[in-house]
Scaffold this motif. Structure first.
Motif: not given
Length: 208
Positions: A1-11, A70-82, A165-169
């Motif tokens: 499963m592809k993981k997506l991590f987000l880093l805090p930024i100050a921009i 809404i998700g795609r493939g193995d990714s859940e998407g963020w909607e399920g956390r709403y 930090d993870n839209e996939s799961s």
């Protein structure tokens, strides 16, 4: 499963409309267009002033069609956390609203009727409103779906960016940026990080 991590930024995040750069509102700014009425799926016209509660307001720019939502493939998407966020907001006396600004996709999955169907299918617990001509998104400088804006009891922006930090799961999330921001805000503690990178599909504005 592809993981997506987000880093805090100050921009400052930027959006584009009609060839012009639109600046995302800054931490400490007032909620834009506080009293602007928007059509909500219940049939009512609501403004942010109507939605806000004693401890603040949570605005999430969203849609029915973006895979990051809404998700795609193995990714859940963020909607399920709403709905979990809606419960958290309610527990902390914070109003929450989802805003659909995809004006260019009203005939392709993001119409008002499509919004009603999506909300019913997913049993949305938060308000879901249509942003005509993307005016609200332009005022915020909202860039993506989703894009989060959290305001305190004074209607000042305290956090903007991603939900976590993870839209996939949801199970693989390591940093719950928004949950942490809400917890700190209601305790009058410093929100850290105040900004993270908003990752998702670009808001589909109409080109004039």
């Amino acid at each position: 499963m592809k993981k997506l991590f987000l880093l805090p930024i100050a921009i400052v995040l930027l959006a584009f409309h009609e060839g012009h750069e639109i600046k995302t509102i800054e931490i400490g700014d007032d909620v834009p267009m506080l009293n602007q009425k928007m059509p909500e799926i219940s049939g009512k016209e609501l403004s942010f002033a109507d939605v806000k509660k004693e401890n603040g307001l949570l605005v999430i720019f969203s849609c029915n069609t973006c895979p990051f939502v809404i998700g795609r493939g193995d990714s859940e998407g963020w909607e399920g956390r709403y709905n979990g966020l809606a419960e958290l907001a309610d527990e902390n006396n914070i109003g929450m609203i989802l805003v659909n600004s995809n004006e260019a996709k009203r005939d392709n999955g993001d119409s008002f009727e499509d919004m009603k169907k999506r909300a019913k299918e997913k049993d949305y617990m938060a308000y879901y409103a249509l942003d005509k001509a993307s005016k609200i998104a332009n005022a915020f400088g909202a860039k993506t779906t989703p894009h989060v804006f959290l305001f305190n009891d004074k209607m000042k922006l305290v956090y903007t960016g991603a939900i976590d930090d993870n839209e996939s799961s949801a199970e693989q999330v390591k940093e719950k940026y928004l949950n942490k921001a809400i917890a700190n805000m209601v305790k009058s503690l410093q929100v850290d990080p105040e900004k993270t990178r908003a990752i998702g599909c670009s808001i589909k504005r109409v080109k004039v």
